[in-house]
Design a protein around this motif. Structure first.
Motif, PDB file in Angstrom:
ATOM      1  N   TYR A 133      -9.567  -4.261   3.638  1.00 17.74           N
ATOM      2  CA  TYR A 133      -8.997  -3.611   4.839  1.00 17.74           C
ATOM      3  C   TYR A 133     -10.052  -3.448   5.936  1.00 17.74           C
ATOM      4  O   TYR A 133      -9.804  -3.728   7.112  1.00 17.74           O
ATOM      5  CB  TYR A 133      -8.392  -2.251   4.443  1.00 17.74           C
ATOM      6  N   LEU A 134     -11.257  -3.014   5.554  1.00 16.21           N
ATOM      7  CA  LEU A 134     -12.313  -2.787   6.549  1.00 16.21           C
ATOM      8  C   LEU A 134     -12.774  -4.109   7.177  1.00 16.21           C
ATOM      9  O   LEU A 134     -13.026  -4.176   8.380  1.00 16.21           O
ATOM     10  CB  LEU A 134     -13.504  -2.045   5.918  1.00 16.21           C
ATOM     11  N   ARG A 164     -18.363   2.267   7.999  1.00 18.16           N
ATOM     12  CA  ARG A 164     -17.715   2.446   6.694  1.00 18.16           C
ATOM     13  C   ARG A 164     -18.069   1.302   5.737  1.00 18.16           C
ATOM     14  O   ARG A 164     -18.212   1.520   4.535  1.00 18.16           O
ATOM     15  CB  ARG A 164     -16.191   2.577   6.880  1.00 18.16           C
ATOM     16  N   LEU A 165     -18.233   0.095   6.288  1.00 20.19           N
ATOM     17  CA  LEU A 165     -18.667  -1.020   5.428  1.00 20.19           C
ATOM     18  C   LEU A 165     -20.097  -0.777   4.944  1.00 20.19           C
ATOM     19  O   LEU A 165     -20.415  -1.007   3.776  1.00 20.19           O
ATOM     20  CB  LEU A 165     -18.592  -2.346   6.194  1.00 20.19           C
ATOM     21  N   ASN A 195     -21.925  -0.243   1.076  1.00 17.80           N
ATOM     22  CA  ASN A 195     -22.898  -1.326   0.792  1.00 17.80           C
ATOM     23  C   ASN A 195     -22.271  -2.699   0.933  1.00 17.80           C
ATOM     24  O   ASN A 195     -22.575  -3.619   0.184  1.00 17.80           O
ATOM     25  CB  ASN A 195     -23.467  -1.189  -0.631  1.00 17.80           C
ATOM     26  N   ALA A 196     -21.371  -2.827   1.881  1.00 18.93           N
ATOM     27  CA  ALA A 196     -20.669  -4.106   2.056  1.00 18.93           C
ATOM     28  C   ALA A 196     -20.950  -4.713   3.438  1.00 18.93           C
ATOM     29  O   ALA A 196     -20.188  -5.564   3.907  1.00 18.93           O
ATOM     30  CB  ALA A 196     -19.172  -3.902   1.853  1.00 18.93           C
ATOM     31  N   ARG A 233     -21.923 -13.089   6.321  1.00 22.91           N
ATOM     32  CA  ARG A 233     -20.532 -13.242   5.886  1.00 22.91           C
ATOM     33  C   ARG A 233     -19.581 -12.884   7.041  1.00 22.91           C
ATOM     34  O   ARG A 233     -18.596 -13.576   7.287  1.00 22.91           O
ATOM     35  CB  ARG A 233     -20.287 -12.318   4.686  1.00 22.91           C
ATOM     36  N   LEU A 234     -19.928 -11.833   7.782  1.00 17.54           N
ATOM     37  CA  LEU A 234     -19.095 -11.427   8.919  1.00 17.54           C
ATOM     38  C   LEU A 234     -19.052 -12.509   9.994  1.00 17.54           C
ATOM     39  O   LEU A 234     -17.998 -12.786  10.569  1.00 17.54           O
ATOM     40  CB  LEU A 234     -19.630 -10.132   9.536  1.00 17.54           C
ATOM     41  N   LEU A 235     -20.205 -13.105  10.268  1.00 16.27           N
ATOM     42  CA  LEU A 235     -20.244 -14.152  11.296  1.00 16.27           C
ATOM     43  C   LEU A 235     -19.387 -15.348  10.893  1.00 16.27           C
ATOM     44  O   LEU A 235     -18.694 -15.930  11.729  1.00 16.27           O
ATOM     45  CB  LEU A 235     -21.683 -14.600  11.560  1.00 16.27           C
ATOM     46  N   ALA A 236     -19.428 -15.686   9.604  1.00 18.11           N
ATOM     47  CA  ALA A 236     -18.588 -16.798   9.123  1.00 18.11           C
ATOM     48  C   ALA A 236     -17.105 -16.434   9.289  1.00 18.11           C
ATOM     49  O   ALA A 236     -16.282 -17.259   9.712  1.00 18.11           O
ATOM     50  CB  ALA A 236     -18.903 -17.103   7.663  1.00 18.11           C
TER      51      ALA A 236
END
Ligand code: FE2
Ligand code: FE2
Length: 223
Positions: A133-134, A181-182, A186-187, A192-195
């Motif tokens: 969700y986040l 919140r991520l 620890n996420a 990974r976000l850029l991808a």
């Protein structure tokens, strides 16, 4: 030190630079035709509504916390905001039906494909998990902040009385909130976000293409 939210956002901006002239041309076109502008705002209302519905459908239950309820309430209000302005411009009630929207199938496809891509990128995460969700929210907030900034500028340029200022402040708040919140879980993984953002940018390009075609004048019939 991992890349900050601002650094990820700067990459997002750079990756979207080539889409900007198309978005600006689309917004200028839409603002010249009140009937199209009303349908477009009704479509934004539908997308905000789908977002709030998705939060409700996946996050309800014992773990529903205060930030998630706030997010849900604000996305539901954005759906109301755009519906109210759409009907104000159209001077009639509008439904979420093809005749009152630009390209509802394109919006639905954008959400579905993004959902699938993020589930694949976060393999092992249960479908209703907070981490999923986040991520979904954060990726969509990058787009919302970027797009609504340009939309607000286009509204100012067209002399419209509609202002996205308070809505933008809320979207910006969501962006920072999702990142915090991520990190707390620890996420926070900038690569990974850029991808994920690049996948979203491709999907947004497709959505934009469908919206452009929806307002294009019909091709002249061959003699
Ligand atoms: Fe929103
Ligand atoms: Fe938001």
């Amino acid at each position: 030190m991992p890349m900050s939210l601002d650094a990820v956002r700067a990459r997002f901006e750079a990756d979207n630079a080539s889409l900007l002239p198309r978005v600006q041309a689309f917004l200028a076109d839409i603002l010249r035709t009140p009937a199209s502008h009303a349908r477009f705002m009704n479509e934004l209302s539908l997308m905000e509504h789908m977002g709030s519905h998705k939060i409700m459908a996946t996050q309800h239950g014992a773990g529903m916390d205060q930030p998630t309820l706030k997010h849900l309430a604000e996305e539901a209000r954005h759906a109301f905001f755009f519906k109210r302005h759409a009907e104000g411009v159209a001077r009639r009630p509008m439904d979420y039906v093809q005749a009152d929207l630009l390209s509802p199938a394109a919006g639905r496809l954008y959400f579905q494909k993004l959902d699938i891509a993020l589930e694949q990128a976060l393999v092992g995460e249960p479908p209703r998990s907070k981490v999923l969700y986040l991520h979904m929210s954060l990726i969509i907030e990058f787009r919302a902040v970027w797009f609504y900034n340009h939309y607000d500028a286009a509204l100012r340029q067209a002399g419209s009385k509609i202002s996205l200022k308070s809505l933008l402040a809320e979207e910006q708040g969501h962006l920072a909130d999702m990142a915090d919140r991520l990190a707390a879980l620890n996420a926070w993984d900038p690569d990974r976000l850029l991808a994920m953002c690049r996948t979203e940018t491709d999907l947004f390009g497709t959505l934009l293409g469908r919206l452009e075609r929806a307002i294009a004048p019909p091709a002249p019939l061959a003699a």
